[in-house]
Enzyme design. Structure first.
Site, short mmCIF file in Angstrom:
data_model
loop_
_atom_site.label_atom_id
_atom_site.label_comp_id
_atom_site.label_asym_id
_atom_site.label_seq_id
_atom_site.Cartn_x
_atom_site.Cartn_y
_atom_site.Cartn_z
N ARG A 1 1.08 -1.35 -0.06
CA ARG A 1 0.18 0.40 0.30
C ARG A 1 0.91 1.45 -0.22
O ARG A 1 2.46 1.19 0.76
CB ARG A 1 -0.76 0.02 1.31
CG ARG A 1 -2.00 1.07 1.32
CD ARG A 1 -3.04 0.73 0.85
NE ARG A 1 -3.60 1.13 1.21
CZ ARG A 1 -4.47 2.14 -0.08
NH1 ARG A 1 -5.18 1.28 -1.18
NH2 ARG A 1 -6.17 2.83 0.65
N THR B 1 -8.88 0.93 -11.18
CA THR B 1 -8.41 -0.84 -9.65
C THR B 1 -8.57 -1.90 -9.62
O THR B 1 -10.07 -2.23 -11.12
CB THR B 1 -9.48 -1.00 -8.34
OG1 THR B 1 -8.76 0.70 -7.54
CG2 THR B 1 -8.98 -1.55 -6.99
N THR C 1 -3.85 -0.67 -6.85
CA THR C 1 -4.79 0.43 -8.05
C THR C 1 -4.15 1.78 -7.84
O THR C 1 -2.90 1.67 -6.79
CB THR C 1 -6.27 0.16 -6.86
OG1 THR C 1 -7.41 2.09 -7.31
CG2 THR C 1 -5.23 0.76 -4.84
N ASP D 1 -7.72 8.14 0.32
CA ASP D 1 -8.28 6.98 1.41
C ASP D 1 -7.85 7.36 2.25
O ASP D 1 -9.08 6.98 3.02
CB ASP D 1 -7.60 5.64 0.58
CG ASP D 1 -8.52 4.99 -0.59
OD1 ASP D 1 -9.44 5.90 -0.72
OD2 ASP D 1 -7.80 4.41 -1.12
N SER E 1 -8.06 0.98 3.70
CA SER E 1 -8.04 0.95 2.45
C SER E 1 -9.16 -0.46 2.40
O SER E 1 -9.59 -0.57 3.52
CB SER E 1 -7.40 -0.40 1.48
OG SER E 1 -7.37 -0.92 0.49
N SER E 2 -10.29 -0.41 1.12
CA SER E 2 -11.24 -1.78 1.75
C SER E 2 -10.67 -2.05 0.53
O SER E 2 -11.85 -2.95 0.21
CB SER E 2 -12.81 -0.87 0.34
OG SER E 2 -12.92 0.91 1.54
N GLY F 1 -13.46 -1.51 -6.65
CA GLY F 1 -15.30 -0.85 -6.38
C GLY F 1 -15.84 0.57 -5.55
O GLY F 1 -16.73 0.51 -4.75
N GLY F 2 -13.75 1.02 -5.43
CA GLY F 2 -14.24 1.81 -4.16
C GLY F 2 -15.11 1.28 -2.72
O GLY F 2 -14.75 -0.39 -2.06
O1 DON Z 1 -8.02 0.91 -1.47
C1 DON Z 1 -8.90 1.64 -1.70
O2 DON Z 1 -9.83 1.18 -0.74
C2 DON Z 1 -9.18 2.18 -2.64
N1 DON Z 1 -8.36 3.12 -3.45
C3 DON Z 1 -10.06 1.22 -3.88
C4 DON Z 1 -10.53 2.35 -5.20
C5 DON Z 1 -10.99 1.44 -6.35
O3 DON Z 1 -11.65 0.06 -5.82
C6 DON Z 1 -11.63 1.97 -7.15
N2 DON Z 1 -12.39 1.63 -8.14
N3 DON Z 1 -13.35 1.48 -8.48
#
Ligand code: DON
Length: 564
Positions: free
Chosen positions: A101, A374, A392, A416, A445-446, A465-466
């Site tokens: 990360r 991502t 990502t 984030d 992070s997610s 997917g954020g």
């Molecule tokens: O680490 C995370 O949670 C975010 N940076 C992930 C971003 C992500 O999955 C974007 N996708 N739609």
């Protein structure tokens, strides 16, 4: 004599027991004998197989897939970003998460993300060099190869280097997402020169070559992570970021370190789940949700009641995410408590059977739509090694900032962090001081790469997917445990709740009009959208039948899941 007969009888019984246990064990395959790879791009999946065919294992294949995605899907991930790599080694059952990360630069200053009037400066949070954290991906790939792979980086990075140099034709998703970031990409000359020839988004059929990126990858192949974090490339990155207003230093790069984390594990309905610990919130949220849901027989419930309990579990897990979680090297978190079945029992007791629980009295705000940026890929090799990686640059094309002569975008992972405590980030997520940026800390992070290990069936699951990423993985795991195959469940319509806003967001087709009405009658607000989200790539191995499966989300244009 009698004693001898008795002894023989005991021995015979022992032999029968041993043989029947042996026969049972033999009914399960020890090794797959073939490999399965699912990733967001055909070229990346092919690169993985190319490296397997040269004698590499799943971890070498991961280096090949990840680096090829950096070339062919730069809007989603790349060496300017970071990732979480979950590994299970077949020979000894060792499980580890490589945390590559990104980290905040030492000179990080939360004031940089505020406007003069005290309101959040969203432009600084997501665009340009101030939004970029110190990349972790190059160190992650070098670590994977050095500690777990069988091949040198010169072999596992070779497909990516070749494709970067020879070029490839970007798909409609790439070009559409480029159009979405055109305006910000145009701000930076090296970004515009790379992605917007003649200042425009190219038409389909365009061959995209990145010789600069090929050279950076070659440097990493020759020197390992030192080729990126020290010397000429590091200097180029730091000079250019600083010149454009960012705060990186040579020390930030030189001090970057991959962390090996013990995965978070728990059991659900006879399956052992192995998933991402902090600095991801995903594993903790998943454990909370599945622990809550273990108190219901979901398959005996009607659809609306099933959705109700799943959504209430989501709501409670996301509340805790906002409240407690951050970088484990910087903050103390009640991980054991949050993931304890007794804590889940308390949360379950607060769920009414027929009514939504309002998230709280705050006015809600809509979560911005989240797409496919991502990238997640999943691998099982012929020996049964498992690899699951979510990587990502954060939002589409990250910060959009390309340092001249490098050929890749820097991430915008600073967003984030809870840059302004209590104010939403690009995914509508709020956070506490625990997730405020500190020099060298990792943003929460997610990302939730996960293994689902049953006695017979093993699944390797993840998605971008954020914030929605976590609930997509939840829905994928539930479907897998219900017997669905990767090819099926990666395409299932999705729904999501994240505490705030207090809304169930749903893809079209997730609910029938009657189900929406029934949910509304229970007090829910359901927001359906035309937009589809996520890009799940999953593989599985059935140890009884020996079958392997690979599924790539139909939402992605060039995704590819292959078994061979
Ligand atoms: O680490 C995370 O949670 C975010 N940076 C992930 C971003 C992500 O999955 C974007 N996708 N739609």
């Amino acid at each position: 004599m009698i004693r001898i007969v008795r002894r023989l009888a005991v021995l015979a019984a022992f032999v029968v027991v041993v043989c029947s246990v042996g026969a049972r064990a033999q009914a399960l395959h020890d090794k797959p004998g073939r490999a399965a790879i699912a990733s967001a791009h055909t070229l990346a999946t092919q690169a993985g197989f190319e490296v397997l065919e040269q004698g590499g294992n799943a971890f070498d294949a991961a280096v090949a897939v990840a680096s090829t995605l950096a070339v062919v899907e730069p809007q989603s991930s790349g060496i300017g970003g970071g990732g979480l790599f979950l590994l299970r080694r077949a020979s000894d059952g060792m499980e580890v998460m490589i945390d590559a990360r990104e980290t905040a630069p030492a000179a990080v200053d939360p004031k940089d993300y505020l406007q003069a009037n005290g309101e959040p400066d969203r432009d600084h949070a997501v665009n340009g060099p101030l939004s970029a954290a110190i990349p972790g991906e190059p160190a992650g790939l070098a670590w994977l190869a050095k500690h777990y792979g069988k091949l040198p980086l010169s072999k596992s990075l070779a497909p990516a280097i070749r494709i970067a140099r020879e070029g490839f034709q970007p798909d409609s998703r790439f070009l559409g997402e480029l159009a979405m970031r055109k305006e910000v990409l145009s701000r930076y000359p090296a970004s515009a020169a790379l992605y917007l020839p003649n200042g425009e988004v190219p038409k389909q059929g365009w061959t995209f070559k990145t010789p600069d990126l090929a050279r950076v990858l070659e440097r990493i192949a020759e020197q390992g992570d030192a080729g990126f974090y020290q010397g000429e490339i590091a200097k180029r990155l730091v000079d250019s970021v600083r010149e454009a207003g960012g705060k990186w230093s040579m020390e930030d790069l030189a001090h970057y370190q991959v962390k090996e984390r013990t995965p978070l594990t728990f059991d659900y309905r006879g399956y052992h789940i192995v998933t991402a610990p902090p600095p991801s919130s995903g594993g903790i949220a998943l454990a909370e949700m599945l622990n809550i849901l273990s108190g219901y027989d979901l398959n005996k419930l009607d659809r609306v009641r099933r959705v109700h309990y799943i959504v209430e579990a989501m709501r409670r897990a996301f509340r805790d995410r906002a409240e407690y979680l951050g970088d484990p090297d910087f903050v103390k978190m009640p991980v054991a408590e949050l993931t304890h079945p007794l804590y889940a029992a308390g949360l379950r007791a607060s769920i009414l059977p027929d009514k939504a629980t309002p998230s709280d009295m705050l006015p809600g705000y809509m979560a911005p739509s989240q797409g496919t940026h991502t990238s997640h890929f999943s691998i099982i090799d012929k020996d049964g090694n498992l690899l699951c990686a979510t990587q990502t640059v954060n939002t589409l094309f990250g910060s959009t900032f390309v340092v001249p002569g490098t050929g890749f975008v820097l991430n915008n992972e600073m967003d984030d962090f809870a840059l302004v405590v209590g104010k939403p980030n690009a995914y509508g997520l709020v956070g506490s001081d625990n997730n405020a940026p500190k020099p060298g800390s990792r943003p929460l992070s997610s990302m939730t790469p996960s293994f689902v290990i049953g006695t017979d069936r093993i699944g390797v699951i993840g998605t971008p997917g954020g914030s929605r990423l976590i609930t997509m993985v939840l829905e994928g795991i539930l479907a897998f445990i219900d017997g669905e195959l990767p090819e099926q469940f990666v395409g299932n319509p999705r729904y999501h709740h994240q505490y705030l806003p207090d809304v169930i967001s749903a893809e079209k087709g997730a609910f029938t009009p009657d189900e929406v009405k029934a949910l509304e009658a229970m007090g829910y607000t359901v927001s359906e959208s035309e937009r589809r989200w996520g890009f799940m790539n999953a593989v599985s191995w059935d140890r009884k039948s020996g079958q392997m499966h690979a599924g790539s989300d139909p939402r992605g244009v060039s995704g590819s899941g292959v078994v061979k």
